[in-house]
Write a protein that holds these residues in place. Sequence first.
Motif, PDB file in Angstrom:
ATOM      1  N   GLY A 215      -0.939   9.336   2.546  1.00 51.06           N
ATOM      2  CA  GLY A 215      -0.874   7.899   2.773  1.00 51.06           C
ATOM      3  C   GLY A 215      -1.828   7.322   3.786  1.00 51.06           C
ATOM      4  O   GLY A 215      -1.725   6.135   4.134  1.00 51.06           O
ATOM      5  N   GLN A 216      -2.790   8.106   4.260  1.00 49.37           N
ATOM      6  CA  GLN A 216      -3.642   7.609   5.336  1.00 49.37           C
ATOM      7  C   GLN A 216      -4.476   6.407   4.933  1.00 49.37           C
ATOM      8  O   GLN A 216      -4.685   5.482   5.727  1.00 49.37           O
ATOM      9  CB  GLN A 216      -4.553   8.730   5.854  1.00 49.37           C
ATOM     10  CG  GLN A 216      -3.805   9.782   6.633  1.00 49.37           C
ATOM     11  CD  GLN A 216      -4.747  10.684   7.406  1.00 49.37           C
ATOM     12  OE1 GLN A 216      -4.878  10.602   8.612  1.00 49.37           O
ATOM     13  NE2 GLN A 216      -5.402  11.562   6.676  1.00 49.37           N
ATOM     14  N   HIS A 217      -4.969   6.392   3.690  1.00 54.60           N
ATOM     15  CA  HIS A 217      -5.766   5.250   3.244  1.00 54.60           C
ATOM     16  C   HIS A 217      -4.906   3.990   3.127  1.00 54.60           C
ATOM     17  O   HIS A 217      -5.311   2.902   3.551  1.00 54.60           O
ATOM     18  CB  HIS A 217      -6.437   5.566   1.908  1.00 54.60           C
ATOM     19  CG  HIS A 217      -7.465   6.649   1.985  1.00 54.60           C
ATOM     20  ND1 HIS A 217      -7.134   7.981   1.922  1.00 54.60           N
ATOM     21  CD2 HIS A 217      -8.816   6.605   2.138  1.00 54.60           C
ATOM     22  CE1 HIS A 217      -8.228   8.716   2.024  1.00 54.60           C
ATOM     23  NE2 HIS A 217      -9.266   7.899   2.152  1.00 54.60           N
ATOM     24  N   SER A 218      -3.719   4.145   2.553  1.00 54.20           N
ATOM     25  CA  SER A 218      -2.810   3.002   2.450  1.00 54.20           C
ATOM     26  C   SER A 218      -2.443   2.469   3.830  1.00 54.20           C
ATOM     27  O   SER A 218      -2.429   1.253   4.063  1.00 54.20           O
ATOM     28  CB  SER A 218      -1.542   3.410   1.700  1.00 54.20           C
ATOM     29  OG  SER A 218      -1.786   3.582   0.326  1.00 54.20           O
ATOM     30  N   VAL A 219      -2.141   3.375   4.742  1.00 55.12           N
ATOM     31  CA  VAL A 219      -1.745   2.964   6.087  1.00 55.12           C
ATOM     32  C   VAL A 219      -2.885   2.231   6.785  1.00 55.12           C
ATOM     33  O   VAL A 219      -2.675   1.215   7.459  1.00 55.12           O
ATOM     34  CB  VAL A 219      -1.291   4.189   6.902  1.00 55.12           C
ATOM     35  CG1 VAL A 219      -1.166   3.838   8.390  1.00 55.12           C
ATOM     36  CG2 VAL A 219       0.039   4.716   6.370  1.00 55.12           C
ATOM     37  N   ALA A 220      -4.107   2.729   6.615  1.00 60.21           N
ATOM     38  CA  ALA A 220      -5.252   2.091   7.271  1.00 60.21           C
ATOM     39  C   ALA A 220      -5.404   0.639   6.816  1.00 60.21           C
ATOM     40  O   ALA A 220      -5.667  -0.253   7.635  1.00 60.21           O
ATOM     41  CB  ALA A 220      -6.526   2.878   6.974  1.00 60.21           C
ATOM     42  N   LEU A 221      -5.239   0.381   5.506  1.00 59.25           N
ATOM     43  CA  LEU A 221      -5.351  -0.996   5.010  1.00 59.25           C
ATOM     44  C   LEU A 221      -4.146  -1.844   5.412  1.00 59.25           C
ATOM     45  O   LEU A 221      -4.288  -3.022   5.756  1.00 59.25           O
ATOM     46  CB  LEU A 221      -5.508  -0.998   3.489  1.00 59.25           C
ATOM     47  CG  LEU A 221      -6.922  -0.919   2.920  1.00 59.25           C
ATOM     48  CD1 LEU A 221      -6.893  -1.118   1.409  1.00 59.25           C
ATOM     49  CD2 LEU A 221      -7.861  -1.922   3.559  1.00 59.25           C
ATOM     50  N   CYS A 222      -2.966  -1.243   5.371  1.00 58.21           N
ATOM     51  CA  CYS A 222      -1.771  -2.013   5.725  1.00 58.21           C
ATOM     52  C   CYS A 222      -1.773  -2.394   7.203  1.00 58.21           C
ATOM     53  O   CYS A 222      -1.232  -3.439   7.580  1.00 58.21           O
ATOM     54  CB  CYS A 222      -0.510  -1.218   5.383  1.00 58.21           C
ATOM     55  SG  CYS A 222      -0.147  -1.153   3.610  1.00 58.21           S
ATOM     56  N   LYS A 223      -2.340  -1.570   8.035  1.00 55.48           N
ATOM     57  CA  LYS A 223      -2.454  -1.920   9.453  1.00 55.48           C
ATOM     58  C   LYS A 223      -3.414  -3.080   9.657  1.00 55.48           C
ATOM     59  O   LYS A 223      -3.252  -3.880  10.575  1.00 55.48           O
ATOM     60  CB  LYS A 223      -2.907  -0.704  10.256  1.00 55.48           C
ATOM     61  CG  LYS A 223      -1.814   0.319  10.501  1.00 55.48           C
ATOM     62  CD  LYS A 223      -2.310   1.460  11.375  1.00 55.48           C
ATOM     63  CE  LYS A 223      -1.173   2.411  11.718  1.00 55.48           C
ATOM     64  NZ  LYS A 223      -1.639   3.536  12.565  1.00 55.48           N
ATOM     65  N   ARG A 224      -4.405  -3.170   8.775  1.00 55.55           N
ATOM     66  CA  ARG A 224      -5.390  -4.245   8.892  1.00 55.55           C
ATOM     67  C   ARG A 224      -4.864  -5.555   8.311  1.00 55.55           C
ATOM     68  O   ARG A 224      -5.160  -6.639   8.828  1.00 55.55           O
ATOM     69  CB  ARG A 224      -6.682  -3.839   8.190  1.00 55.55           C
ATOM     70  CG  ARG A 224      -7.783  -4.878   8.326  1.00 55.55           C
ATOM     71  CD  ARG A 224      -9.060  -4.410   7.683  1.00 55.55           C
ATOM     72  NE  ARG A 224     -10.089  -5.433   7.746  1.00 55.55           N
ATOM     73  CZ  ARG A 224     -11.271  -5.340   7.131  1.00 55.55           C
ATOM     74  NH1 ARG A 224     -11.579  -4.251   6.435  1.00 55.55           N
ATOM     75  NH2 ARG A 224     -12.150  -6.319   7.222  1.00 55.55           N
ATOM     76  N   TYR A 225      -4.086  -5.453   7.238  1.00 56.98           N
ATOM     77  CA  TYR A 225      -3.609  -6.654   6.547  1.00 56.98           C
ATOM     78  C   TYR A 225      -2.085  -6.676   6.560  1.00 56.98           C
ATOM     79  O   TYR A 225      -1.426  -5.882   5.877  1.00 56.98           O
ATOM     80  CB  TYR A 225      -4.131  -6.687   5.110  1.00 56.98           C
ATOM     81  CG  TYR A 225      -5.634  -6.736   5.015  1.00 56.98           C
ATOM     82  CD1 TYR A 225      -6.322  -7.932   5.240  1.00 56.98           C
ATOM     83  CD2 TYR A 225      -6.373  -5.592   4.724  1.00 56.98           C
ATOM     84  CE1 TYR A 225      -7.705  -7.987   5.154  1.00 56.98           C
ATOM     85  CE2 TYR A 225      -7.763  -5.643   4.637  1.00 56.98           C
ATOM     86  CZ  TYR A 225      -8.418  -6.835   4.857  1.00 56.98           C
ATOM     87  OH  TYR A 225      -9.791  -6.885   4.778  1.00 56.98           O
ATOM     88  N   ALA A 226      -1.532  -7.607   7.321  1.00 54.48           N
ATOM     89  CA  ALA A 226      -0.082  -7.659   7.521  1.00 54.48           C
ATOM     90  C   ALA A 226       0.678  -7.970   6.241  1.00 54.48           C
ATOM     91  O   ALA A 226       1.847  -7.596   6.101  1.00 54.48           O
ATOM     92  CB  ALA A 226       0.249  -8.695   8.587  1.00 54.48           C
ATOM     93  N   GLY A 227       0.047  -8.641   5.277  1.00 51.73           N
ATOM     94  CA  GLY A 227       0.740  -9.019   4.052  1.00 51.73           C
ATOM     95  C   GLY A 227       0.718  -7.956   2.973  1.00 51.73           C
ATOM     96  O   GLY A 227       1.273  -8.177   1.885  1.00 51.73           O
ATOM     97  N   LEU A 228       0.117  -6.811   3.237  1.00 50.09           N
ATOM     98  CA  LEU A 228      -0.058  -5.777   2.208  1.00 50.09           C
ATOM     99  C   LEU A 228       1.063  -4.745   2.275  1.00 50.09           C
ATOM    100  O   LEU A 228       1.451  -4.286   3.349  1.00 50.09           O
ATOM    101  CB  LEU A 228      -1.404  -5.083   2.399  1.00 50.09           C
ATOM    102  CG  LEU A 228      -1.741  -3.939   1.425  1.00 50.09           C
ATOM    103  CD1 LEU A 228      -1.863  -4.452   0.002  1.00 50.09           C
ATOM    104  CD2 LEU A 228      -3.030  -3.230   1.860  1.00 50.09           C
ATOM    105  N   ALA A 229       1.563  -4.343   1.112  1.00 49.00           N
ATOM    106  CA  ALA A 229       2.478  -3.212   0.976  1.00 49.00           C
ATOM    107  C   ALA A 229       1.915  -2.284  -0.094  1.00 49.00           C
ATOM    108  O   ALA A 229       1.294  -2.736  -1.056  1.00 49.00           O
ATOM    109  CB  ALA A 229       3.875  -3.687   0.586  1.00 49.00           C
ATOM    110  N   SER A 230       2.118  -0.973   0.084  1.00 50.05           N
ATOM    111  CA  SER A 230       1.515   0.006  -0.824  1.00 50.05           C
ATOM    112  C   SER A 230       2.550   0.962  -1.371  1.00 50.05           C
ATOM    113  O   SER A 230       3.442   1.434  -0.651  1.00 50.05           O
ATOM    114  CB  SER A 230       0.423   0.803  -0.094  1.00 50.05           C
ATOM    115  OG  SER A 230      -0.173   1.745  -0.966  1.00 50.05           O
ATOM    116  N   THR A 231       2.423   1.253  -2.663  1.00 49.18           N
ATOM    117  CA  THR A 231       3.237   2.264  -3.335  1.00 49.18           C
ATOM    118  C   THR A 231       2.348   3.457  -3.662  1.00 49.18           C
ATOM    119  O   THR A 231       1.322   3.303  -4.330  1.00 49.18           O
ATOM    120  CB  THR A 231       3.847   1.711  -4.636  1.00 49.18           C
ATOM    121  OG1 THR A 231       4.697   0.604  -4.316  1.00 49.18           O
ATOM    122  CG2 THR A 231       4.651   2.783  -5.352  1.00 49.18           C
TER     123      THR A 231
END
Length: 385
Positions: free
Chosen positions: A224-240
Motif C-alpha cells: 500500500g505504499q503508493h496508495s498511502v503516498a497519494l492519500c497523504k497528499r490528497y485529503a479527499g482520496l481513498a484507495s482500495t
Amino acid sequence: MMTGAKSVCASHHGALDPQRRTAWPLETSPHPMQLTISPDNPLEWIALRANMVPVPLLHAQIMPVISKAVLEAADKGVFDAVAEGHITTDAIAQHCKLNPKATGELLGLLTALDYFEYHDGRFTLTRMARKWTLKHEPESVYGMMLFNNRVMWPWLDKLGTYLETGEGIHYHDHLNPEQWNYYQQAMVAASGSEAKEFGRRAPVPKALRREQRTQMLDIGGSHGQHSVALCKRYAGLASTIIDLPAAIEQAAPLLARLGMGDRVRHVPGNALTDDFGEAQYDLVLMSSLAHHFTPDQNRDVARRVAQALKPGGIYIVNEFIRPETGASPELVGSSTDLFYGLTSTAGNYSIAEIQSWQRDADLRTGKVVTYRTMPGRAMVIGAKP
C-alpha cells in the motif's frame, strides 16, 4: 585496475527513447543513470578504449562475488552490528557468530565498495550504508536483501534452463507463508523511495486536484505504499487495494503500521479475473504487476480498467521499462526484463507496448513520467476521455 569500488558506478547516457513523440510531454531526465565500468585514470581509459580490459571477466568473476557478499553481510547482521558499536573485525565476527578471517575478507570488500570506512583498526558505516542497509531505517532495502539471499538467489541456477525452454519459474504459485513474508518485506523495501516520488509526481485527475472526494483502485498494491503516498497528499482520496489473499495476509500488518485507517483498505481478489466495476474510480494504479502478465492478459486488464474509470479518470501502469531496440542502453530495465522472464510469466514491456494496451481500451495515451530515483522505471499514463 578497475576492480575496486569505482568499477561499477553511475554514468549517463541518452534518453530511453529519443524517437517517441507523445501528445503529453515526456517527463524525464535527459541523462538517465547507468551502471558502467569506469576508469580511474587516463591509462585505464586508454586500456578500455583499446579493448585491452577483459570486461567479461569483471562481469563473470567480480560482480557475482560483490552481489553475494552484500546479501550475506545484510543477512548475517554485519551492517547493524557496526551501527550498534561492534567496530573491529573480531568484535563484528563475535557478535555475528562468524569466522574472524572470513569476516576480515568480507569487510575488506565492503570497504572497497564504500559501505564502510576504516581508520586505526575500526570500521564505521558510510552515509550511504547507514541509510540503505540498516534493518530499521525507514528507507532501508534490508528487506529486499534478505529476500534475495534467502529466497531468490537459488532461482538464478535455473537461468540456463529458462534460456533453453522459455519457461519461467512462476514463483507466485510456489511461495510458502514464510517466503510470502520475505517477499512482502522485499516489496516494501523496493518501493520506499519510489513511493515518495510517486506521491509527488504522479499525474492525477482534475477532481483530485480540486480536493473533491475521489476513489482509487490499486491493483496488486499489497503493502500500500503508493496508495498511502497519494492519500497523504490528497485529503479527499481513498484507495482500495485488490490483491491475492496470500499476499494480503502478509501485507496487512505492513499497511496497518502506515496508519491510514479506512482510507486505504485491502480487498481480496485476482486482477486477471475480477470485474472492477463500471465508472467507479477516478484513478487506477497497476504497479509492478504487468511484468507478471502476458500481453493478452495486460490488454484485458486495461479493458476492464477503462470500464471502471470515471470520465476523465487516469490509468497508471507503473513499471520497469524494456528499452526499445536500438535505443540507448538501460541496464536496469534490461536486467529486470531477463529476471522477470526467468521468475514469472512475461518480463518487462516497452512504453509503446504498454500504450498499445491502453489505446486498445479506448484510453488516451501520451504522458510518461520517468523516475529520478529509480533508473529504468516509469509511469505510463492513459486517460479516459
